[in-house]
Design a protein around this motif. Structure first.
Motif, short mmCIF file in Angstrom:
data_model
loop_
_atom_site.label_atom_id
_atom_site.label_comp_id
_atom_site.label_asym_id
_atom_site.label_seq_id
_atom_site.Cartn_x
_atom_site.Cartn_y
_atom_site.Cartn_z
N PRO A 292 0.82 -1.23 0.00
CA PRO A 292 0.00 0.00 0.00
C PRO A 292 0.84 1.27 0.00
N LEU A 293 1.99 1.25 0.70
CA LEU A 293 2.86 2.43 0.71
C LEU A 293 3.46 2.68 -0.67
N LEU A 294 3.99 1.60 -1.29
CA LEU A 294 4.63 1.76 -2.59
C LEU A 294 3.61 2.07 -3.68
N GLY A 295 2.38 1.60 -3.48
CA GLY A 295 1.34 1.87 -4.47
C GLY A 295 0.58 3.15 -4.23
N SER A 296 0.95 3.88 -3.19
CA SER A 296 0.20 5.10 -2.85
C SER A 296 0.36 6.19 -3.90
N VAL A 297 1.36 6.06 -4.78
CA VAL A 297 1.54 7.05 -5.84
C VAL A 297 0.29 7.13 -6.70
N ALA A 298 -0.40 5.99 -6.87
CA ALA A 298 -1.58 5.96 -7.72
C ALA A 298 -2.80 6.58 -7.05
N ALA A 299 -2.73 6.84 -5.75
CA ALA A 299 -3.92 7.32 -5.03
C ALA A 299 -4.02 8.83 -5.01
N PHE A 300 -2.90 9.49 -4.99
CA PHE A 300 -2.91 10.94 -4.75
C PHE A 300 -2.48 11.69 -6.01
#
Length: 364
Positions: A292-300
């Motif tokens: 989830p941390l590494l994929g957080s780029v796609a959220a914000f």
């Protein structure tokens, strides 16, 4: 602290359930495709043994599938993270959460909680199922997919040196002074010349030395056989030389591997590679927490900016880079370049810091 990270129970359940089911769907897709490809490549070898049929193919699938699930579960969590966060961002749900006052960490908190549950479940799954299936699969492959003992602790085809003599045991079972050998062959050599070959169907440790039953000797010079019956050999050969000569960390549970490392260390054997694998039994499942941390780029970042796809690609690249670095670090640990603790934990801690940095940097 818990209320700060989960200000809305309904929102946390919604995001957590969505993330969990998408991780499960990704895992099912990956395992199904990879299992079919693996079965296509190995079915010929399984069926090559006389008498094998559909039952053995299903047995192969039942033994291989836990290994695939364990290996690709972090990949499934990464893909589930990307699909979940990309969808939430595209539907402006992340914007709504931030407008309601949620921070980036609060948005990701349900995903982190589900990832922690997945990591704990992965560890238990590896201990209870994967280790046993790996040990059984290794023994079955060593028997060329023929009949093997049901005991997952049985080792196969072990060679031990006794001075100039070579000893081969087809199967080894038991631990400590209760070790028993089957299908034993002793190559009696003098001055690097083979003098005789002794064969016996079974043997056991009688301390010191080993006792063979129904042994036969082939004289290489004369080319003749003679029956010996019961005989003793190998007073200097210890049981751990058979039981610990080929320790497969993937086929041992966390506790069993720790005991094997302790026994090897007491015997003066190198254990650095096994210690790295030992600690990776913890850090490996915990890699689900990083996704989830590494994929957080796609959220914000606003979806209408047109960079949502680029953000998803960057998040996927970060996730796959972690797996590359993790495997590289373990390889360096096996070669003795990295200490075991660093080999197992350095990639996890490094990408934990990278994930936090990316999260803070891309929040706005």
């Amino acid at each position: 602290m818990v209320l700060n990270f989960f200000p809305s129970r309904a929102l946390a359940l919604y995001v957590g359930k969505t993330f969990f089911w998408r991780c499960l769907a990704m895992l099912a897709m990956l395992v199904l495709v990879l299992q079919m490809l693996d079965l296509l490549s190995e079915a010929g070898d399984v069926l090559a043994y006389p008498g094998n049929g559909d039952a053995e193919l299903w047995r192969y699938v039942s033994l291989r599938m836990p290994q695939l699930i364990s290996r690709f579960l972090p990949f499934a969590v990464l893909l589930g993270t990307l699909v979940t966060l990309t969808t939430l961002n595209a539907n402006s749900e992340v914007v709504s959460m931030k407008a309601a006052g949620l921070s980036a960490h609060q948005v990701l908190a349900p995903l982190m909680l589900v990832s922690a549950v997945i990591a704990a479940g992965s560890f238990v799954f590896n201990e209870r199922i994967v280790a046993r299936s790996t040990a059984t699969m290794s023994a079955w492959e060593a028997a060329e997919y023929g009949p093997i003992p049901s005991d997952s602790g049985v080792k196969a085809n072990i060679w031990v040196r006794d001075g100039q003599d070579l000893i081969r045991a087809g199967q080894i079972s038991g631990w400590g002074n209760r070790v028993t050998l089957k299908d034993i062959t002793i190559y009696d050599r003098r001055a690097n010349t083979l003098i005789s070959i002794i064969q016996a169907p079974s043997g056991r440790y009688v301390g010191p030395g080993w006792q063979l039953e129904n042994a036969r000797q082939f004289d290489v010079t004369r080319g003749t056989y003679r029956t010996i019956g019961t005989m003793r050999f190998g007073d200097t050969v210890r049981p751990d030389q058979f039981t610990l000569s080929s320790v497969d960390p993937d086929g041992l549970s966390f506790r069993t591997l720790r005991e094997a490392i302790s026994a090897l260390r007491s015997a003066g054997r190198p254990v650095a590679a096994l210690e790295g694998a030992f600690w990776h039994k913890i850090s490996g499942p915990l890699s689900a927490l990083l996704m989830p941390l590494l994929g957080s780029v796609a959220a914000f970042g606003l979806a209408r900016s047109g960079k949502l796809f680029v953000r998803a690609v960057i998040a996927m690249a970060l996730g796959f880079t972690y797996f590359v670095v993790d495997n590289f670090s373990l390889s360096m640990g096996d070669l003795g370049v990295y200490p075991p603790l660093i080999a197992a934990w350095a990639p996890f801690l490094l990408f934990l810091l990278v994930g936090e940095t990316v999260l803070i940097t891309t929040e706005e």
